[in-house]
Scaffold this motif. Structure first.
Motif, PDB file in Angstrom:
ATOM      1  N   MET A  96       0.812  -1.031   0.059  1.00 61.11           N
ATOM      2  CA  MET A  96       0.080   0.053   0.035  1.00 61.11           C
ATOM      3  C   MET A  96       1.013   1.250  -0.047  1.00 61.11           C
ATOM      4  SD  MET A  96      -2.716   0.672   3.089  1.00 61.11           S
ATOM      5  CE  MET A  96      -2.918  -1.081   3.649  1.00 61.11           C
ATOM      6  N   GLY A  97       1.970   1.352   0.860  1.00 62.35           N
ATOM      7  CA  GLY A  97       2.760   2.525   0.739  1.00 62.35           C
ATOM      8  C   GLY A  97       3.454   2.669  -0.373  1.00 62.35           C
ATOM      9  N   ILE A  98       4.141   1.482  -0.940  1.00 67.99           N
ATOM     10  CA  ILE A  98       4.546   1.590  -2.347  1.00 67.99           C
ATOM     11  C   ILE A  98       3.732   2.188  -3.278  1.00 67.99           C
ATOM     12  CG2 ILE A  98       5.660   0.426  -4.301  1.00 67.99           C
ATOM     13  CD1 ILE A  98       6.742  -1.602  -2.037  1.00 67.99           C
ATOM     14  N   ASN A  99       2.522   1.679  -3.420  1.00 66.97           N
ATOM     15  CA  ASN A  99       1.614   2.155  -4.386  1.00 66.97           C
ATOM     16  C   ASN A  99       1.269   3.591  -4.159  1.00 66.97           C
ATOM     17  OD1 ASN A  99       1.643  -0.170  -5.808  1.00 66.97           O
ATOM     18  ND2 ASN A  99      -0.177  -0.973  -4.574  1.00 66.97           N
ATOM     19  N   ALA A 100       1.072   3.963  -3.021  1.00 62.13           N
ATOM     20  CA  ALA A 100       0.575   5.355  -2.691  1.00 62.13           C
ATOM     21  C   ALA A 100       1.851   6.559  -3.171  1.00 62.13           C
ATOM     22  CB  ALA A 100       0.243   5.451  -1.087  1.00 62.13           C
ATOM     23  N   PHE A 101       3.123   5.892  -2.479  1.00 62.21           N
ATOM     24  CA  PHE A 101       4.164   6.925  -2.989  1.00 62.21           C
ATOM     25  C   PHE A 101       4.230   7.071  -4.552  1.00 62.21           C
ATOM     26  CE2 PHE A 101       8.704   7.178  -4.132  1.00 62.21           C
ATOM     27  CZ  PHE A 101       8.980   8.148  -3.130  1.00 62.21           C
ATOM     28  N   THR A 102       4.067   6.040  -5.047  1.00 65.47           N
ATOM     29  CA  THR A 102       4.111   5.850  -6.833  1.00 65.47           C
ATOM     30  C   THR A 102       3.007   6.808  -7.391  1.00 65.47           C
ATOM     31  OG1 THR A 102       4.867   3.685  -6.841  1.00 65.47           O
ATOM     32  CG2 THR A 102       4.140   4.615  -8.773  1.00 65.47           C
ATOM     33  N   ARG A 103       1.619   6.685  -6.653  1.00 59.50           N
ATOM     34  CA  ARG A 103       0.774   7.571  -7.190  1.00 59.50           C
ATOM     35  C   ARG A 103       1.090   9.028  -7.025  1.00 59.50           C
ATOM     36  NH1 ARG A 103      -3.773   5.898  -9.597  1.00 59.50           N
ATOM     37  NH2 ARG A 103      -4.991   7.298  -8.352  1.00 59.50           N
ATOM     38  N   GLY A 104       1.392   9.508  -5.691  1.00 58.55           N
ATOM     39  CA  GLY A 104       1.793  10.751  -5.453  1.00 58.55           C
ATOM     40  C   GLY A 104       3.099  11.017  -6.227  1.00 58.55           C
ATOM     41  N   MET A 105       3.989  10.409  -6.709  1.00 61.08           N
ATOM     42  CA  MET A 105       5.274  10.836  -7.493  1.00 61.08           C
ATOM     43  C   MET A 105       4.549  10.949  -8.921  1.00 61.08           C
ATOM     44  SD  MET A 105       8.833   8.636  -7.692  1.00 61.08           S
ATOM     45  CE  MET A 105      10.187   9.708  -8.496  1.00 61.08           C
ATOM     46  N   ARG A 106       3.782  10.470  -9.412  1.00 59.67           N
ATOM     47  CA  ARG A 106       3.131  10.548 -10.670  1.00 59.67           C
ATOM     48  C   ARG A 106       2.412  11.580 -10.715  1.00 59.67           C
ATOM     49  NH1 ARG A 106       2.747   5.847 -14.969  1.00 59.67           N
ATOM     50  NH2 ARG A 106       4.863   5.506 -15.152  1.00 59.67           N
ATOM     51  N   VAL A 107       1.636  12.233  -9.553  1.00 59.81           N
ATOM     52  CA  VAL A 107       1.051  13.463  -9.607  1.00 59.81           C
ATOM     53  C   VAL A 107       1.978  14.540 -10.038  1.00 59.81           C
ATOM     54  CG1 VAL A 107      -0.081  15.268  -8.399  1.00 59.81           C
ATOM     55  CG2 VAL A 107      -0.674  12.795  -7.950  1.00 59.81           C
TER      56      VAL A 107
END
Lengths: 306, 366, 361
Positions: free
Chosen positions: B172-183
């Protein structure tokens, strides 16, 4: 090209604590003493090195203190097994238990301290050469020192008279004693030397690799170092090769993961251990070579009266 | 911490045998401080999961000074030993017990059955009972913001993620981080290395160095030591800390940190027990509840980036923004959330796939 | 004038009994000083360490529960050690025993048959033996040192378990957390004493110890193994196959460790988790030697080791000592116990002239 150089440097750095600890253990085992307390000695070396570095602000002083601490713990082992004749396997394990506890205990007040680490060298002029500069002249001084230690151990064991005596003691303490060599004293020196090296290996971890102190910072590297001595069939050059192989395979599996290889990480994490087993099985088939190198009296107690 | 003087030590000797046999009697009497026990999975150390819990324990003891006494047992392996330790805490008069690791779930439930009048609080699990409450934090909210910072600060567009084990919380943390980074950088990629250990500073360093050698110029971690931060500092790149503020270990490297804060929760729970109002609950708090915070930004983070992130933080707190809002695809291209849909807590809690932007494949994903 | 150790003509029976007592006494004295130096009441500290953990029925149950896997692993290892087979990978064999036994429990999760449990135990033994067979095979076929192979396989075993609980054997209802389903009642060892966690596994461990004693003392194979350990050349001359000794030594160790592993998951744990042992396989090596490789000694040594673990927990709870003190104390006591055995074979003598051969201290 840059990445390749990087990988070589990372492998060297990862293998160095193992080189120290395993070379020391090798010398002890060459005299016939099996000390399974490497993990404990590394930890005590790491914590004392760190405490001294933190107190004095001089990381090199820390490294020296780490050597002394590892040696002191090895001395305990020597008294118990060489003078008091206790079983080496069990005493070594008990020593590890003791070292893990002791290091955690004395290090309690230092877990939040930040120190000045031992910095990598940048050899003037040479380091700026293309390719080889970065490859050969930018290591941490303790990495250079580990290779110097290898050269010294190799030379000592196989090219000096004293080295011959050491090997004779490990081969047949009874004969060495009969010829008049002080078997127990020689074993004492070898065990303490092994502890000093393990201590320096631990100091490398707390002063260079992860400049900090936390309980169990070695995370099992002492056990790997022990395994490497066997893996190396008691040859110093193979100890060094084995340490880099082990470090290298660990790094390679991380590389594979970062590239997105679709294999569960647990399989990849098994690789360093499996590789060590396979290589050992291959080189061990040559029974004669092993017999030549393995100290015949390994683990056997010796008392001049017995 | 309880400090035994000689006098109460002797008293304890006498009382020990009597009370141990009758655990149910070891209840708080009016006027006596509430005894609270904590079970920790690792040594407390200086940073990381257990450290944050212990910091909160001390703060709570201070906030409720005189009304509570706390005890802790550190380094308790998840497995056969946990049940005994929890039980010993319960039978020695700790009527409120916090068990702070997932692996303590079944032992906590078992001991709670034997001590029906005691109260138990288990972190990060999913089983409750009439005297077991559970609590956890929405770490992913902080991860999302951290990812936004990473996206802005990374020049290569590649972030490295040092992770311990592929459990939903980490994924979940990896995914959230990635989604934030892609923003903040729609082309960003996140590379993950699993070290198969919560604590192995050597391996964490090696994993970080590996990621850097493959182009990552911002790294973060879901492991327990500051090794990733230190390695980033040595490599002169940036990093985002987890659990604790690690700026001490990476004064130049640390951009910010996703930090855990349990003090308010512990104080509130203890107070409700003191008031006799405690009831088992399932608490999953995030930025809004103050369980998760971002550490102060490094001065190299430009003001506009800080502002963007702060705005997102306010939106998450206000419930206007959820890191997992569709459209969302996994990294094999399969749609996981339709446009405008927000993930349910249930789906989030068992997340076992990587979202678009993460390199690689999860061992367990189907 | 100085002290020197002199070999006794035959081992002292008195010292055999006295040495553990002397060692324990010495450690108590050290502990007394240590605790006093840390500002703790030393009497209360010693009480907490050694008496508090066993002052209720539940506590005694815990002591025996924790001693069981140590006893099992140690007795199996001792059989090998007596034959000079150096298996130090009991931890890995224990994990594989847990995996194999746990696998059976999960496969027959819906079954209420009384056969599930025996099948699990058999599978556990087989799992441990399988893992021990690898170093045995590599040793006999390729001459690969069993110390290294068995140790490396410890790490591999824990990764195998990790792989399973993170993947195929994960509880489908468990929110993808790395745990298997809780075993059904038919897969759990029956309780032995009410209100404790002590289960039949303890009796099984005692039976195994008894069988091991009979095997080593009364059987021809056991005799041959001991001879192979004491005098390899003589054994070889007498026609005892070295390979057979290695196989037996490893397999007995693996079988016992595997049984200990399945005993943990079918006992106090009740499911498969990423970690099923806090290092019993390694602690058992010390237990084996403190017990002088003798089954009866091992029973006592495992109880002592178990007590030290529990005492460490009590010390944390009652004295606010850090967990590291446990290791410190354990290590000291064990080193003393091992060292004190010197008086079985040697006596201390005051020598007026310098000894002819110096030996260290």
């Amino acid at each position: 090209m840059d990445t390749a150089v990087q990988l070589v440097l990372l492998t060297l750095a990862a293998g160095t604590p193992l080189v120290y600890a395993a070379l020391g253990e090798l010398v002890a085992e060459k005299t016939g003493v099996l000390n399974l307390g490497v993990e404990g000695m590394m930890l005590v070396g790491a914590v004392v090195a760190f405490i001294v570095a933190a107190r004095t602000g001089a990381p090199w002083l820390g490294a020296i203190a780490g050597i002394a601490a590892g040696a002191a713990l090895a001395l305990v082992f020597a008294v118990v097994t060489l003078t008091l004749q206790a079983n080496q396997v069990a005493s070594g394990l008990a020593l590890s238990l003791f070292g893990v506890g002791l290091s955690a205990f004395v290090g309690l007040d230092y877990v939040s301290v930040v120190i000045e680490p031992i910095k990598p060298l940048h050899v003037p002029v040479l380091a700026d050469l293309p390719f080889v500069g970065a490859l050969l002249f930018t290591w941490n001084p303790l990495v250079y020192l580990s290779l110097a230690l290898f050269a010294a151990v190799q030379w000592f064991l196989f090219h000096t008279r004293a080295g011959l005596v050491v090997r004779a003691v490990g081969e047949s303490p009874e004969s060495a004693h009969a010829i008049g060599y002080p078997v127990v004293r020689i074993r004492y020196f070898a065990v303490v030397f092994g502890g000093a090296c393990a201590g320096l290996g631990g100091a490398y971890l707390s002063l260079v690799y992860n400049p900090s102190w936390a309980e169990g910072i070695t995370a099992g590297r002492g056990w790997i170092a022990l395994a490497l001595v066997v893996f190396a069939t008691w040859k110093p050059s193979r100890v060094v090769a084995g340490a880099y192989l082990f470090g290298g395979v660990t790094l390679a599996q991380f590389q594979a993961q970062a590239l997105g290889v679709e294999i569960p990480s647990q399989y990849l994490a098994m690789l360093p251990y499996l590789a060590t087993i396979v290589v050992l099985a291959l080189i061990s088939r040559d029974v004669v070579s092993i017999r030549l190198n393995a100290p015949a009296a390994l683990g056997r107690p010796f008392h001049p009266d017995a | 911490m309880t400090r035994y003087t000689r006098r109460n030590a002797l008293a304890a000797l006498g009382a020990g045998a009597a009370t141990a046999a009758l655990p149910a009697l070891a209840q708080t009497k009016a006027g006596e401080p509430l005894q609270i026990g904590f079970v920790y999975v690792s040594p407390i150390g200086d940073a990381g999961w257990t450290f944050q819990h212990d910091t909160a324990r001390k703060a709570m003891e201070k906030a409720l000074s005189g009304k509570v006494v706390t005890k802790y047992i550190e380094n308790v392996p998840e497995g056969a030993d946990a049940e005994r330790v929890i039980r010993e805490l319960a039978s020695s008069g700790n009527t409120l017990i916090f068990t702070t690791s997932f692996g303590y779930m079944n032992p906590t439930i078992k001991v709670a059955q034997a001590f029906p009048k005691h109260k138990f609080e288990h972190a990060t699990g999913y089983k409750t009972s009439k005297n077991v409450g559970i609590y956890n934090a929405r770490f992913y909210e902080g991860r999302y913001l951290a990812g936004m910072v990473a996206g802005k600060m990374s020049k290569s567009g590649v972030a490295g993620y040092v992770a311990a084990f592929p459990i939903p919380e980490v994924v979940m943390g990896i995914n959230a981080f990635t989604r934030g980074m892609r923003v903040t950088n729609p082309k960003a990629e996140v590379k993950v290395v699993w070290v198969n250990s919560w604590f192995d500073p050597g391996k964490e360093t090696e994993a970080t160095n590996t990621l850097v050698s493959q182009g990552a110029d911002v790294v973060t971690h879901h492991t327990d030591s500051p090794a990733t931060m230190q390695a980033a500092e040595a490599k002169k790149i940036h990093a985002i800390a987890y659990h604790s503020d690690m700026s001490k270990y990476g004064p130049n490297a640390q951009l910010t940190a996703v930090t855990h804060h349990w003090t308010d929760y512990y104080t509130r729970v203890a107070q409700s027990v003191l008031d006799g109002k405690w009831a088992p609950d399932n608490v999953w708090g995030g930025l809004k509840e103050g369980m998760i915070k971002l550490a102060p930004f490094n001065k190299v983070v430009p003001a506009d980036v800080q502002e963007t992130v702060n705005r997102a933080e306010a939106e998450i707190k206000a419930g206007k923004l959820h890191p997992f809002t569709g459209p969302m695809k996994d990294n094999a291209g399969k749609e996981r959330l339709a446009a405008g849909k927000t993930i349910s807590d249930g789906d989030l809690q068992k997340m076992d796939y990587y979202v678009e932007g993460v390199v690689g494949k999860l061992p367990s994903s189907k | 004038m100085h002290l020197r150790l002199e070999a006794r003509t035959e081992p002292s029976r008195l010292a055999r009994w006295l040495s553990p007592l002397v060692a324990t006494f010495a450690v108590l004295v050290i502990g007394f000083v240590l605790f006093a130096a840390m500002g703790k009441d030393p009497w209360f500290a010693l009480y907490t360490f050694f008496i508090d953990p066993v002052d209720t029925r539940y506590d005694v149950g815990e002591l025996l529960l924790k001693a069981s896997p140590l006893m099992l692993c140690a007795v199996g290892l001792a059989a090998g050690y007596r034959a000079n087979v150096w298996n130090i990978g009991a931890e890995g064999q224990l994990v594989l025993g847990a995996v194999a036994g746990g696998g059976v429990a999960l496969a027959f999760h819906d079954s209420t048959s009384p056969l599930v449990l025996p099948l699990m135990l058999v599978a556990g033994v087989a799992g441990g033996m399988l893992w021990a067979a690898i170093p045995a095979l590599l040793r006999t076929r390729f001459n690969a040192n069993e110390i290294l192979v068995s140790l490396m396989l410890v790490y591999v075993a824990s990764l195998v378990l990790s792989l399973l609980v993170h993947g195929a054997w994960r509880d489908p209802e468990g929110f993808n957390f790395p745990q298997s389903k809780l075993f059904s009642d038919s897969a759990l060892l029956p309780n032995l004493i009410p209100e404790t966690r002590l289960n039949v596994g303890f009796l099984i461990a005692l039976v195994v110890v008894g069988v091991a004693w009979l095997f080593m003392r009364r059987s021809l194979t056991g005799y041959q193994m001991r001879v192979a350990g004491l005098a390899p050349a003589a054994a070889n001359y007498a026609g005892v196959s070295a390979a057979r000794t290695v196989w037996l030594g490893m397999l007995i160790g693996g079988a016992c460790a595997g049984l200990a592993g399945v005993g943990e998951v079918a006992g106090p744990i009740g499911q498969l988790m990423p970690v099923v042992s806090p290092g019993y396989g390694f602690a058992a090596i010390i237990v084996a030697f403190v017990g002088r490789l003798h089954p009866v000694g091992i029973v006592f040594a495992s109880l002592l080791m178990s007590l030290l673990y529990l005492g460490g927990e009590a010390a944390q709870m009652k004295l606010a000592l850090p967990s590291s003190v446990t290791g410190l104390f354990q290590g000291t006591l064990l080193l003393f116990l091992l060292a004190a055995d010197v008086f079985i074979h040697y006596r201390l003598r005051v020598v007026r002239r310098p000894a002819p051969v110096a030996h260290g201290a």
